[in-house]
Scaffold this active site. Sequence first.
Site, mmCIF file in Angstrom:
data_model
loop_
_atom_site.group_PDB
_atom_site.id
_atom_site.type_symbol
_atom_site.label_atom_id
_atom_site.label_comp_id
_atom_site.label_asym_id
_atom_site.label_seq_id
_atom_site.Cartn_x
_atom_site.Cartn_y
_atom_site.Cartn_z
ATOM 1 N N GLU A 191 0.830 -1.211 0.000
ATOM 2 C CA GLU A 191 0.000 0.000 0.000
ATOM 3 C C GLU A 191 0.865 1.261 0.000
ATOM 4 O OE1 GLU A 191 -2.161 -3.118 2.603
ATOM 5 O OE2 GLU A 191 -0.098 -2.498 2.170
ATOM 6 N N LYS A 471 -2.743 -10.255 2.978
ATOM 7 C CA LYS A 471 -1.907 -9.620 1.964
ATOM 8 C C LYS A 471 -1.340 -10.650 0.990
ATOM 9 C CE LYS A 471 -0.467 -5.548 4.600
ATOM 10 N NZ LYS A 471 0.669 -4.723 5.040
#
Length: 499
Positions: A191, A471
């Site tokens: 991110e 993730k």
Amino acid sequence: MSGNAWEAIDTYDAKSLGALFAADKDRLSAFSFDLSGITFDFSKTHLDAELLGQFMRIAEAQGFAKARDALFAGEVVNPSEDRPAEHVAERGTGAADAVELAATRRARMRALVDAIEGGAFGDITGILHIGIGGSVLGPALLVDALGRNSGRLEVRYLSNIDGQAFDDAVSTLDPESTLVVVASKTFTTAETMANMTAALDWLREGGIDDPYGQVIAVTAMPEAAIEAGIDETRILLFSEGVGGRYSLWSSVGLSAALGLGWGAFEELLEGAAEMDRHFRYTEPGRNLPLLAAFTDRLYARKFGCQTRGVFAYDERLRLLPSYLQQLEMESNGKSVKLDGSPVDGPTAPVTWGGTGTDAQHAVFQLLHQGTVLAPVEFIAVTEAEDSLPPEHHRQLLLNAFAQGAALMAGRESDDPHRSYPGNRPSTTILLERLDSRALGALLAFYEHRTFANAVLMGINPFDQFGVELGKQIARKLDESADGEAFDPSTRALIEKAGL
């Protein structure tokens, strides 16, 4: 020994809060303490002398003193990653080499702050701080709490990968006079890297020929930052032993130091160091983080409370509940002990909360009359710094204190709809004023409380493997366009979204 003490707590006939006050005229002085300009009032909890004694036996059996000494000595207290926890070294305590290295890095950080303020990067008016989790939550809390009237740089924070979050963060910034601070321990967080790329594009579109020249990296992995294009002269380091949610004291606090001034940042560290000394040297019966951990264990284990509400009766502390969510749930949201065996009781409750009187008109119905028992923490500040007459702030404080009193006392009524059961616990933390030193002490209190809870439960508060699986699956989804390796629901969602 600890098993017997836990059994004694589990079977203890806890008195009501009203009965505890009626039986002990000195209860307030026994469970209310002042430190660093902050009052900590635990008297409206069900903790009493008998329970306190049992909890101190548990702390002794769990090796609390030894674990605390190991933390402050810079020994390995994160065995799953074979690391110390070196956030206290940032405040001057720990292994000598770690403290010296932290001081050296802080001097470099200050030199960079001085250079920026001296015009080395041109006329800087804004900072865009990019990170995620602890790399953002701590600095954002500091600037929101202390920087509203500073008149210094405009500091904006970006963590969410959502493009709308990016647009909001840069909406008031000028690319020609904005520095981008990218904080990432590994400098590989997906991110954060995506948002850095977007920021570089934003700078280019704003007419900046060398966008990397306006980027500062804060990381424990300088090689990764260099590989990402950041010049080594614009890289600030912090230790691998400083976890993200404990990192605001390190170079991760650069944006806060720029937004608040170096003097304010140093006072923040000094306030935290004062709480460090208290936690390290104060006996268990008067040790504030340990006492708070005792109440946490009491309500999670004996009373079966799965949540804990935190309500800041000061708009400047509106980000504190979010900060504590990560600190407490990422640290202690575990199901196994240090040795990998299953825990034998509940660990971290869900931390949630809100701001002042807003929350009163949103969630306090459940707290007063609902079937869920949730211990509540009220945080307020005696001295206001707003522009309104003192009566306005007086009413705010009276609301905070009235809620604690009402939760404890309750009120019977012939109309069941208007009956309040009472005997509902709360803690009040009252700051004399909200300044850097007091906020530093308060945040260090919560850190040590989290650590003390972990020791009582026998778990590791410094790893966070639970954040990794989602993730990893997101990367697999990205690599496997057809989604065949996943369940039918996930495949259908990918198809529905046109991915």
